[in-house]
Design an enzyme around this catalytic site. Structure first.
Site, PDB file in Angstrom:
ATOM      1  N   ARG A  28      -5.346 -62.027  14.526  1.00  0.00           N
ATOM      2  CA  ARG A  28      -6.713 -62.273  15.210  1.00  0.00           C
ATOM      3  C   ARG A  28      -7.513 -62.672  14.061  1.00  0.00           C
ATOM      4  NH1 ARG A  28      -9.234 -56.635  18.034  1.00  0.00           N
ATOM      5  NH2 ARG A  28      -8.693 -55.533  15.940  1.00  0.00           N
ATOM      6  N   CYS A  33     -12.382 -69.650   9.706  1.00  0.00           N
ATOM      7  CA  CYS A  33     -13.253 -69.533   8.534  1.00  0.00           C
ATOM      8  C   CYS A  33     -14.737 -69.835   9.297  1.00  0.00           C
ATOM      9  CB  CYS A  33     -13.020 -70.800   7.749  1.00  0.00           C
ATOM     10  SG  CYS A  33     -14.119 -71.214   6.205  1.00  0.00           S
ATOM     11  N   ASN A  35     -15.864 -60.909  18.091  1.00  0.00           N
ATOM     12  CA  ASN A  35     -15.739 -59.279  18.233  1.00  0.00           C
ATOM     13  C   ASN A  35     -15.758 -58.674  16.876  1.00  0.00           C
ATOM     14  OD1 ASN A  35     -14.617 -57.071  19.859  1.00  0.00           O
ATOM     15  ND2 ASN A  35     -13.075 -57.126  17.983  1.00  0.00           N
ATOM     16  N   GLU A  36     -16.512 -57.767  16.381  1.00  0.00           N
ATOM     17  CA  GLU A  36     -16.332 -57.313  15.260  1.00  0.00           C
ATOM     18  C   GLU A  36     -16.208 -58.436  13.600  1.00  0.00           C
ATOM     19  OE1 GLU A  36     -13.349 -54.273  14.838  1.00  0.00           O
ATOM     20  OE2 GLU A  36     -14.604 -52.880  15.745  1.00  0.00           O
ATOM     21  N   GLU A  54     -17.273 -49.515  21.442  1.00  0.00           N
ATOM     22  CA  GLU A  54     -16.285 -49.046  21.591  1.00  0.00           C
ATOM     23  C   GLU A  54     -16.252 -47.615  20.993  1.00  0.00           C
ATOM     24  OE1 GLU A  54     -13.260 -51.534  19.459  1.00  0.00           O
ATOM     25  OE2 GLU A  54     -14.249 -53.342  20.131  1.00  0.00           O
ATOM     26  N   TRP A 103      -4.509 -47.614  13.947  1.00  0.00           N
ATOM     27  CA  TRP A 103      -4.594 -48.382  12.437  1.00  0.00           C
ATOM     28  C   TRP A 103      -4.695 -47.542  11.508  1.00  0.00           C
ATOM     29  CZ3 TRP A 103      -9.287 -47.107  11.403  1.00  0.00           C
ATOM     30  CH2 TRP A 103     -10.441 -46.965  12.358  1.00  0.00           C
ATOM     31  N   GLU A 153      -1.396 -52.714  19.626  1.00  0.00           N
ATOM     32  CA  GLU A 153      -2.004 -51.442  19.751  1.00  0.00           C
ATOM     33  C   GLU A 153      -1.323 -50.673  20.764  1.00  0.00           C
ATOM     34  OE1 GLU A 153      -6.259 -52.708  20.547  1.00  0.00           O
ATOM     35  OE2 GLU A 153      -6.353 -53.213  18.229  1.00  0.00           O
ATOM     36  N   GLN A 154       0.003 -50.917  20.924  1.00  0.00           N
ATOM     37  CA  GLN A 154       0.594 -50.075  21.866  1.00  0.00           C
ATOM     38  C   GLN A 154       0.641 -48.512  21.655  1.00  0.00           C
ATOM     39  OE1 GLN A 154       4.903 -50.371  21.177  1.00  0.00           O
ATOM     40  NE2 GLN A 154       4.215 -52.557  20.917  1.00  0.00           N
ATOM     41  N   HIS A 193      -2.325 -47.256  20.542  1.00  0.00           N
ATOM     42  CA  HIS A 193      -3.785 -46.798  20.722  1.00  0.00           C
ATOM     43  C   HIS A 193      -4.070 -46.198  22.198  1.00  0.00           C
ATOM     44  CE1 HIS A 193      -8.131 -47.139  20.821  1.00  0.00           C
ATOM     45  NE2 HIS A 193      -8.032 -47.908  19.361  1.00  0.00           N
TER      46      HIS A 193
HETATM   47  C1  GAL Z   1     -11.686 -52.410  17.011  1.00  0.00           C
HETATM   48  C2  GAL Z   1     -11.621 -53.829  17.812  1.00  0.00           C
HETATM   49  C3  GAL Z   1     -10.849 -53.662  19.032  1.00  0.00           C
HETATM   50  C4  GAL Z   1      -9.535 -52.726  18.925  1.00  0.00           C
HETATM   51  C5  GAL Z   1      -9.874 -51.543  18.204  1.00  0.00           C
HETATM   52  C6  GAL Z   1      -8.736 -50.709  18.235  1.00  0.00           C
HETATM   53  O1  GAL Z   1     -11.766 -52.610  15.715  1.00  0.00           O
HETATM   54  O2  GAL Z   1     -12.740 -54.294  18.037  1.00  0.00           O
HETATM   55  O3  GAL Z   1     -10.593 -54.887  19.461  1.00  0.00           O
HETATM   56  O4  GAL Z   1      -8.645 -53.589  17.759  1.00  0.00           O
HETATM   57  O5  GAL Z   1     -10.574 -51.631  17.247  1.00  0.00           O
HETATM   58  O6  GAL Z   1      -9.265 -49.235  17.576  1.00  0.00           O
END
Ligand code: GAL
Length: 647
Positions: free
Chosen positions: A103, A107, A141-142, A314, A322, A362-363, A365
């Site tokens: 993702r 630019c 997003n972010e 979040e 991560w 993100e499995q 997470h």
């Molecule tokens: C954030 C992001 C989310 C998800 C999350 C996982 O940085 O906005 O989409 O990836 O981290 O912790």
């Protein structure tokens, strides 16, 4: 404060959406964020929209009484779009294109992509902008996640040249401002200026500073383009974005002026593991997060919008995927983080995510539910937090006591030219914040120019370029002031000011910095009592200010002039603790030195106390009040709420 959750209906069989919505409502959640990565499903082929599934997802949430924050999906442009417009991807600092398959592969400066982002945002706003359940829009997003604020693409180069021409007016002025006479770096036209990457050795820091300003402006302009169409097509809805932790690549004060509510994404355990904490703290707080991580960002982002509106968009609900290591939180931590956000004034806290998705990146997470739909441990804590929040009623505001001044360009200057490895304005701010909170103080993190009225103590940890707005505020401010090293040490063009540091602050502080040095690890000059040491950075100072704290070998760490103090060394936690304790006392602020791992937050007539330590902690006897939640002996991950009659 309301509770919410991030939900991806497109990941799950439609047959379970209604049940998901009912379970959310039953858990005490009232807000759901959806849609921010769903471009590929909304528009599977150019111009072909498939709204049916999203219509039904919105209806199933609406029927359960849930409100919706809809995300615009510009963080995930689909494959067909990248294939049609291959030059929309960013190039990294090595000049490599950022490939498709994750993702944020775009630019900010690419006009064609910006138009596409506006087009999809506009289509979504036209479809859902008046829906009674849709109360807000998260744009993208972010911004900047995965190191994506800067792009070294041809589109960025063109836009940078235009930006430079507007800032400097003429190429002669740019050459002068940057000092390009040095090393024969002068240009004859803006069209000759390159991006600051790929030079043989370090690029001119003034070049970098302008590029960082430019890159930040591009983020804000990208955001504004979508926000404008959303506001027009979806009147009365809040505009939001989700910021990150320990992230200063773009100016969040500038973005804050473009949103109604600034959200941020709180992952205390991932941040502890990923950032500059000591090995001891990483172990001690592995399952709780350092006690200032969440609060620092709550207070930082509250200060980024004009009326202090902020939220947690979040919230970490369990192990993430991560960081280098991803432990599970202590039982009770999800509840603690939630109530701490409330105490700091969040409008809502939304957990990321509803259910752990068993595929893709993100499995590993955690969510509030396991992949098999059974509750994950956090769900019961969310239910408990929802009940407690309802019972407590609205959290009142915190009184103004301490203003800590932070400015994004300060971080850019200190990281472009650190002079001593790892010295950064953001971390100076964090360490001062920690020192203040260990004393039991509440802190507002404010932008220069935000106003200092009502505060008793103003702390400026490290501000190389001092904005005029702050000068005007400090000239009028009657409280105590503490200014940290490197403040006023550069002008807006990254040059040492005439008359030397601290530049415009020289008269206020009664001193001039004659020489600076940075110190390698271990080269320290301790105080006689060993409580603190001059470490990392040292400035020799001349002037009428008088020494206040001096090392055993006679170096002056802290200078005093009228109601102002200047730190001639780095505000390490120990030194910051010693000087801020004095400053708080002189400002007439009552302090409550706290046991390790305990933090306080006053909200209206209540004091919230939180225990981040892995062992039980007793609240100090000096802290009065009627216990309305928890007990004075705080278990690990425990909290206690005291009520006072006096506030
Ligand atoms: C954030 C992001 C989310 C998800 C999350 C996982 O940085 O906005 O989409 O990836 O981290 O912790």
């Amino acid at each position: 404060m309301r509770l919410g959750v991030c939900y991806y209906p497109e990941h799950w069989d439609e047959a379970i959406w209604a049940e998901d919505a009912a379970r959310m409502a039953a858990a005490g959640l009232s807000l759901v964020r959806i849609g921010e990565f769903a471009w590929g499903r909304i528009e599977p082929a150019p111009g072909q929209f498939d709204w049916g599934w999203l219509d039904r997802a919105v209806e199933s949430l609406h029927r359960a009484g849930l409100k919706i924050i809809m995300g615009t999906p510009s963080a995930t442009p689909p494959k067909w779009l990248v294939d049609r417009m291959p030059d929309m991807v960013a190039l990294d600092a090595e000049g490599r294109p950022r490939g498709f398959g994750s993702r944020r592969h775009y630019c900010f400066s690419h006009a064609g992509y910006r138009a596409e982002a506006v087009r999809i945002a506009s289509a979504m706003a036209t479809r859902y902008g008046h829906h009674p359940a849709v109360e807000g829009w998260q744009v993208d997003n972010e911004y900047g996640c995965h190191d994506t604020v800067q792009s070294f693409s041809p589109a960025a180069r063109e836009a940078f040249r235009t930006w430079l021409a507007a800032r400097h007016g003429s190429i002669v002025a740019l050459n002068q401002a940057w000092g390009n006479v040095f090393w024969s770096m002068e240009y004859r036209a803006f069209a000759e200026v390159e991006l600051p990457n790929l030079t043989v050795t370090e690029t001119n820091p003034a070049h970098w500073l302008d590029f960082r300003r430019f890159s930040s402006d591009q983020v804000v302009a990208f955001h504004r383009a979508q926000a404008e169409v959303l506001r027009a097509a979806s009147p009365g809805r809040t505009i939001l974005h989700n910021a990150m932790g320990f992230f200063a690549e773009y100016d969040h004060h500038a973005l804050g002026a473009e949103v109604d509510v600034l959200g941020w994404d709180s992952y205390p355990l991932g941040f502890l593991d990923s950032f500059r904490f000591t090995p001891e703290d990483k172990l001690a707080y592995a399952r709780a997060g350092h006690p200032d991580i969440a609060a620092f960002h709550h207070d930082l982002y509250r200060g980024c919008t004009a009326d202090g509106r902020w939220a947690v968009l979040e919230q970490q609900p369990g192990p993430v995927n991560w960081a280098a290591h991803n432990p599970a939180p202590l039982p009770g931590m999800v509840r603690l983080w939630t109530l701490e956000a409330m105490a700091h004034g969040a409008e809502f806290t939304a957990y990321f995510r509803w259910r752990q998705f068993p595929r893709a990146q993100e499995q590993n997470h955690a969510g509030l539910l396991r992949p098999d739909h059974a509750p994950a441990p956090a769900l019961a804590e969310v239910v408990q937090a929802a009940e407690e929040i309802a019972a407590l009623g609205p959290a009142g505001a915190s009184p103004r006591r301490v203003a800590l001044v932070f400015d994004y360009p300060a971080e850019w200057v200190t990281t472009i030219q650190p002079q001593g490895k790892g010295l950064s304005a953001l971390w100076a701010a964090f360490d001062c914040y920690t020192a203040l909170r260990r004393l039991g103080l509440d802190v507002d993190i404010v932008a220069p120019g935000a106003g200092l009225a009502g505060y008793a103590l103003c702390v400026v940890p490290c501000l190389p370029v001092v904005p005029e707005a702050l000068m005007a505020e400090l000239a009028q401010f009657a409280g105590e002031v503490v200014v940290g090293p490197r403040s006023g040490s550069r002008d807006a063009d990254f040059a040492i000011p005439e008359g030397l540091a601290p530049g415009p602050l020289r008269d206020l502080l009664g001193l001039t910095v004659a020489r600076v040095e940075s110190l390698p690890p271990g080269l320290e000059h301790p105080a006689a009592d060993g409580r603190w040491a001059i470490a990392r950075w040292y400035e020799e100072v001349e002037g009428e200010a008088r020494p206040e704290l001096t090392s055993a070998d006679g170096r002056v760490a802290v200078w005093r002039h009228q109601r102002r103090r200047y730190l001639a060394t780095w505000p390490t936690p120990a030194l910051a603790g010693a000087v801020l304790e004095r400053a708080a006392r002189d400002a007439g602020l009552a302090t409550t030195p706290l046991p390790e791992g305990v933090r306080l937050r006053r909200a209206g007539n209540r004091t919230f106390a939180f225990n981040y330590a892995a062992e039980p902690r007793e609240l100090p006897a000096s802290l009065a009040g009627r216990v309305v939640l928890g007990e004075r002996r705080l278990p690990p991950a425990g909290l206690c709420v005291l009520e006072h009659d006096d506030a």
